[in-house]
Design a protein around this motif. Structure first.
Motif, PDB file in Angstrom:
ATOM      1  N   HIS A  74      74.109  46.759  37.750  1.00  0.00           N
ATOM      2  CA  HIS A  74      74.242  48.101  37.196  1.00  0.00           C
ATOM      3  C   HIS A  74      72.949  48.412  36.438  1.00  0.00           C
ATOM      4  CE1 HIS A  74      78.357  47.289  38.170  1.00  0.00           C
ATOM      5  NE2 HIS A  74      78.452  46.356  37.234  1.00  0.00           N
ATOM      6  N   PRO A  75      72.215  49.454  36.820  1.00  0.00           N
ATOM      7  CA  PRO A  75      70.921  49.732  36.183  1.00  0.00           C
ATOM      8  C   PRO A  75      71.019  49.791  34.659  1.00  0.00           C
ATOM      9  CG  PRO A  75      71.213  51.142  38.098  1.00  0.00           C
ATOM     10  CD  PRO A  75      72.523  50.427  37.889  1.00  0.00           C
ATOM     11  N   ASN A  76      70.094  49.073  34.012  1.00  0.00           N
ATOM     12  CA  ASN A  76      69.938  49.060  32.559  1.00  0.00           C
ATOM     13  C   ASN A  76      71.062  48.321  31.826  1.00  0.00           C
ATOM     14  OD1 ASN A  76      67.427  50.609  32.517  1.00  0.00           O
ATOM     15  ND2 ASN A  76      68.717  52.295  33.226  1.00  0.00           N
ATOM     16  N   LEU A  77      71.809  47.512  32.557  1.00  0.00           N
ATOM     17  CA  LEU A  77      72.801  46.662  31.903  1.00  0.00           C
ATOM     18  C   LEU A  77      72.139  45.747  30.877  1.00  0.00           C
ATOM     19  CD1 LEU A  77      75.658  44.632  33.510  1.00  0.00           C
ATOM     20  CD2 LEU A  77      73.907  43.410  32.248  1.00  0.00           C
ATOM     21  N   GLN A  78      70.969  45.196  31.219  1.00  0.00           N
ATOM     22  CA  GLN A  78      70.332  44.237  30.315  1.00  0.00           C
ATOM     23  C   GLN A  78      69.826  44.908  29.043  1.00  0.00           C
ATOM     24  OE1 GLN A  78      70.736  41.207  30.694  1.00  0.00           O
ATOM     25  NE2 GLN A  78      70.909  40.724  32.867  1.00  0.00           N
ATOM     26  N   VAL A  79      69.187  46.065  29.174  1.00  0.00           N
ATOM     27  CA  VAL A  79      68.703  46.772  27.978  1.00  0.00           C
ATOM     28  C   VAL A  79      69.886  47.185  27.109  1.00  0.00           C
ATOM     29  CG1 VAL A  79      67.515  48.836  27.138  1.00  0.00           C
ATOM     30  CG2 VAL A  79      66.569  47.546  29.054  1.00  0.00           C
ATOM     31  N   LYS A  80      70.931  47.698  27.742  1.00  0.00           N
ATOM     32  CA  LYS A  80      72.131  48.072  26.989  1.00  0.00           C
ATOM     33  C   LYS A  80      72.687  46.876  26.227  1.00  0.00           C
ATOM     34  CE  LYS A  80      76.424  47.852  28.197  1.00  0.00           C
ATOM     35  NZ  LYS A  80      77.611  47.010  27.824  1.00  0.00           N
ATOM     36  N   THR A  81      72.739  45.715  26.878  1.00  0.00           N
ATOM     37  CA  THR A  81      73.279  44.515  26.247  1.00  0.00           C
ATOM     38  C   THR A  81      72.450  44.110  25.029  1.00  0.00           C
ATOM     39  OG1 THR A  81      74.186  43.731  28.351  1.00  0.00           O
ATOM     40  CG2 THR A  81      73.837  42.094  26.624  1.00  0.00           C
ATOM     41  N   LEU A  82      71.126  44.152  25.172  1.00  0.00           N
ATOM     42  CA  LEU A  82      70.255  43.776  24.054  1.00  0.00           C
ATOM     43  C   LEU A  82      70.404  44.746  22.892  1.00  0.00           C
ATOM     44  CD1 LEU A  82      67.034  42.790  26.049  1.00  0.00           C
ATOM     45  CD2 LEU A  82      68.782  41.264  25.097  1.00  0.00           C
ATOM     46  N   LEU A  83      70.557  46.025  23.182  1.00  0.00           N
ATOM     47  CA  LEU A  83      70.726  47.022  22.123  1.00  0.00           C
ATOM     48  C   LEU A  83      72.059  46.821  21.395  1.00  0.00           C
ATOM     49  CD1 LEU A  83      69.397  50.201  23.958  1.00  0.00           C
ATOM     50  CD2 LEU A  83      68.361  49.127  21.941  1.00  0.00           C
ATOM     51  N   LEU A  84      73.130  46.640  22.156  1.00  0.00           N
ATOM     52  CA  LEU A  84      74.438  46.479  21.523  1.00  0.00           C
ATOM     53  C   LEU A  84      74.537  45.178  20.741  1.00  0.00           C
ATOM     54  CD1 LEU A  84      75.168  48.906  23.350  1.00  0.00           C
ATOM     55  CD2 LEU A  84      77.397  47.853  23.658  1.00  0.00           C
ATOM     56  N   ALA A  85      73.739  44.180  21.124  1.00  0.00           N
ATOM     57  CA  ALA A  85      73.741  42.918  20.381  1.00  0.00           C
ATOM     58  C   ALA A  85      73.064  43.055  19.022  1.00  0.00           C
ATOM     59  CB  ALA A  85      73.044  41.830  21.195  1.00  0.00           C
ATOM     60  N   GLY A  86      72.408  44.186  18.787  1.00  0.00           N
ATOM     61  CA  GLY A  86      71.794  44.435  17.495  1.00  0.00           C
ATOM     62  C   GLY A  86      70.323  44.112  17.410  1.00  0.00           C
ATOM     63  N   HIS A  87      69.681  43.814  18.531  1.00  0.00           N
ATOM     64  CA  HIS A  87      68.233  43.603  18.488  1.00  0.00           C
ATOM     65  C   HIS A  87      67.542  44.905  18.112  1.00  0.00           C
ATOM     66  CE1 HIS A  87      68.014  39.524  20.087  1.00  0.00           C
ATOM     67  NE2 HIS A  87      68.896  39.858  21.024  1.00  0.00           N
ATOM     68  N   PRO A  88      66.616  44.878  17.161  1.00  0.00           N
ATOM     69  CA  PRO A  88      65.880  46.101  16.821  1.00  0.00           C
ATOM     70  C   PRO A  88      64.879  46.445  17.914  1.00  0.00           C
ATOM     71  CG  PRO A  88      64.988  44.238  15.608  1.00  0.00           C
ATOM     72  CD  PRO A  88      66.216  43.732  16.325  1.00  0.00           C
ATOM     73  N   LEU A  89      64.467  47.686  17.957  1.00  0.00           N
ATOM     74  CA  LEU A  89      63.489  48.103  18.965  1.00  0.00           C
ATOM     75  C   LEU A  89      62.174  47.358  18.818  1.00  0.00           C
ATOM     76  CD1 LEU A  89      64.070  51.988  19.034  1.00  0.00           C
ATOM     77  CD2 LEU A  89      64.935  50.256  20.625  1.00  0.00           C
ATOM     78  N   SER A  90      61.898  46.853  17.615  1.00  0.00           N
ATOM     79  CA  SER A  90      60.654  46.112  17.381  1.00  0.00           C
ATOM     80  C   SER A  90      60.732  44.667  17.861  1.00  0.00           C
ATOM     81  CB  SER A  90      60.319  46.124  15.888  1.00  0.00           C
ATOM     82  OG  SER A  90      61.380  45.535  15.140  1.00  0.00           O
ATOM     83  N   GLN A  91      61.919  44.209  18.273  1.00  0.00           N
ATOM     84  CA  GLN A  91      62.081  42.820  18.712  1.00  0.00           C
ATOM     85  C   GLN A  91      61.190  42.535  19.918  1.00  0.00           C
ATOM     86  OE1 GLN A  91      64.344  40.212  17.571  1.00  0.00           O
ATOM     87  NE2 GLN A  91      62.934  39.071  18.868  1.00  0.00           N
ATOM     88  N   ALA A  92      60.366  41.506  19.816  1.00  0.00           N
ATOM     89  CA  ALA A  92      59.460  41.142  20.902  1.00  0.00           C
ATOM     90  C   ALA A  92      59.999  39.935  21.661  1.00  0.00           C
ATOM     91  CB  ALA A  92      58.066  40.833  20.351  1.00  0.00           C
ATOM     92  N   PHE A  93      59.852  39.985  22.966  1.00  0.00           N
ATOM     93  CA  PHE A  93      60.243  38.891  23.848  1.00  0.00           C
ATOM     94  C   PHE A  93      59.025  38.468  24.660  1.00  0.00           C
ATOM     95  CE2 PHE A  93      63.996  41.566  23.273  1.00  0.00           C
ATOM     96  CZ  PHE A  93      64.934  40.643  22.857  1.00  0.00           C
ATOM     97  N   GLN A  94      58.993  37.211  25.041  1.00  0.00           N
ATOM     98  CA  GLN A  94      57.888  36.707  25.838  1.00  0.00           C
ATOM     99  C   GLN A  94      58.201  36.870  27.319  1.00  0.00           C
ATOM    100  OE1 GLN A  94      54.935  35.595  24.558  1.00  0.00           O
ATOM    101  NE2 GLN A  94      54.203  35.623  26.676  1.00  0.00           N
ATOM    102  N   ALA A  95      57.522  37.782  27.974  1.00  0.00           N
ATOM    103  CA  ALA A  95      57.669  37.955  29.422  1.00  0.00           C
ATOM    104  C   ALA A  95      56.627  37.105  30.135  1.00  0.00           C
ATOM    105  CB  ALA A  95      57.511  39.422  29.795  1.00  0.00           C
ATOM    106  N   GLY A  96      56.651  37.126  31.449  1.00  0.00           N
ATOM    107  CA  GLY A  96      55.738  36.294  32.217  1.00  0.00           C
ATOM    108  C   GLY A  96      54.273  36.625  32.012  1.00  0.00           C
ATOM    109  N   TRP A  97      53.974  37.849  31.587  1.00  0.00           N
ATOM    110  CA  TRP A  97      52.582  38.285  31.441  1.00  0.00           C
ATOM    111  C   TRP A  97      52.187  38.535  29.987  1.00  0.00           C
ATOM    112  CZ3 TRP A  97      56.655  40.888  33.414  1.00  0.00           C
ATOM    113  CH2 TRP A  97      57.131  41.974  32.675  1.00  0.00           C
ATOM    114  N   GLY A  98      53.138  38.374  29.063  1.00  0.00           N
ATOM    115  CA  GLY A  98      52.844  38.633  27.654  1.00  0.00           C
ATOM    116  C   GLY A  98      54.074  39.111  26.908  1.00  0.00           C
ATOM    117  N   ARG A  99      53.878  39.556  25.669  1.00  0.00           N
ATOM    118  CA  ARG A  99      54.993  39.965  24.837  1.00  0.00           C
ATOM    119  C   ARG A  99      55.413  41.403  25.165  1.00  0.00           C
ATOM    120  NH1 ARG A  99      55.968  36.511  20.747  1.00  0.00           N
ATOM    121  NH2 ARG A  99      56.720  38.036  19.235  1.00  0.00           N
ATOM    122  N   VAL A 100      56.729  41.603  25.164  1.00  0.00           N
ATOM    123  CA  VAL A 100      57.315  42.919  25.452  1.00  0.00           C
ATOM    124  C   VAL A 100      58.376  43.194  24.395  1.00  0.00           C
ATOM    125  CG1 VAL A 100      58.676  44.270  27.097  1.00  0.00           C
ATOM    126  CG2 VAL A 100      56.951  42.680  27.931  1.00  0.00           C
TER     127      VAL A 100
END
Length: 364
Positions: free
Chosen positions: A97-123
């Motif tokens: 389902h499109p954007n299920l992952q972003v929705k999940t991260l938002l509902l879990a309470g991660h702030p928009l400033s939360q950085a994650f390490q992707a394969g090419w750098g931080r996102v």
């Protein structure tokens, strides 16, 4: 398998007289099987239940695994296209389902400033939300698989928000959510008519709301989340309340049909019926739990009794699943009945989450 947790083992060996509560059974099921680092869809469901603290079986935070191992990028620079595939090469669900992952991260309470390490750098999560806005298309968002997109945006966009998508279209989010409420009304119109006519049930034939994943309850969640704003509730008046009434009517209508199906089904077809019962009752409780938490809605005495009925119905379905050996047979189901295997993961997480909202609910 060696990774089965002690919590799940304790649940599985419990004697009938000491059978643990449904929430405990479901939570153990979710914690054990949703922690597979090779299954990001399952990880998302673990996050739905446990929040930001949920970890994959390899010890990494589940949110980090989802982004680092499964986020893809096309192009470069600030307008690079970031996306999760719907399925991996071997058919494992990533983001069906499109954007299920972003929705999940938002509902879990991660702030928009939360950085994650992707394969090419931080996102950052904020970057993922901006990418969602660029990819936003009205027709897709108002399709049966669009509820997760609407839910994600409802958590970050206040009333009056506008944005421009990648096609250069100016999007008024209030107008989109007005259309989403109208869609919910249309899709549940047959149920509304049945309720008004006093029919005991409206048969499920994959029509209307039943053509949506999870019976359209994620659409209700998205619409209701936007209604947490007082100005939205005022503008919508009693329209959303009417849809709440339909949801309670669905509980009575669908429970009759599940009971009939279960009593007439040959033994080999009982598992899908039981899984569907867990799916609906769990999502029902989760949907109303979120609605109460986000909007301060208070159920009437009759609605509170219906919530307790849903909890009892879910408990009965979980008990039957436990007695059938389904929870113990997950490894074999993964091969012989892969859809039931996935449903038993995702729906266990949603149902445990739904029960958690009403843990201290005593009829009102």
């Amino acid at each position: 398998m060696a990774s089965v947790t002690l919590a799940l083992l304790a649940v599985l060996v419990a004697t009938p007289a000491a059978r643990p509560p449904a929430e405990e059974v479901l939570r153990a099921q979710c914690q054990t099987w949703a922690s597979d680092p090779k299954n990001p869809w399952a990880l998302a469901h673990g996050i739905t239940l446990e929040g930001r603290s949920f970890k994959a079986r390899d010890g990494r935070p589940a949110a980090n695994v989802i982004v680092s191992d499964f986020l893809r990028r096309e192009g470069s620079g600030p307008n690079a296209d970031l996306r999760f595939e719907a399925f991996s090469a071997d058919g494992t669900p990533v983001e069906p389902h499109p954007n299920l992952q972003v929705k999940t991260l938002l509902l879990a309470g991660h702030p928009l400033s939360q950085a994650f390490q992707a394969g090419w750098g931080r996102v950052t999560l904020g970057t993922l939300v901006e990418d969602l806005k660029r990819d936003f298309r009205r027709d897709s968002a108002l399709s049966p698989h669009g509820a997760w997109t609407l839910d994600a945006l409802s958590h970050v966009l206040p009333p009056g928000s506008t944005f421009t998508n990648g096609a250069g279209e100016s999007i008024r989010f209030d107008a989109v959510m007005d259309e989403a409420l109208a869609l919910l009304e249309r899709e549940q119109s047959e149920l509304m008519a049945g309720m008004k006519a006093g029919l005991p049930q409206v048969p499920k034939r994959k029509q209307g709301i039943y053509a949506h994943p999870c019976g359209g309850l994620h659409l209700f969640q998205a619409v209701a989340t936007h209604a947490r704003h007082p100005s939205v509730r005022k503008a919508w008046g009693s329209r959303l309340d009417a849809q709440v009434d339909v949801l309670f009517y669905r509980l009575a209508s669908e429970s009759r049909q599940y009971d009939a199906a279960l009593s007439s089904a040959p033994p080999q077809y009982r598992l899908p019926v039981l899984v569907q019962m867990v799916k609906f009752y769990g999502h029902f409780l989760e949907t109303l739990g979120r609605f109460r938490e986000e909007t301060r809605w208070k159920p009437s005495p009759s609605q509170a009794q219906a919530v307790d009925q849903a909890r009892a119905l879910l408990d009965g379905a979980v008990r039957r699943l436990d007695m059938s050996g389904a929870f113990r047979d997950m490894e074999s189901l993964k091969t012989t009945q892969p859809q039931s295997y996935l449903d038993l993961i995702g729906d266990s997480c949603h149902a445990a989450h739904g029960l958690s909202y009403w843990r201290n609910h005593l009829g009102g």
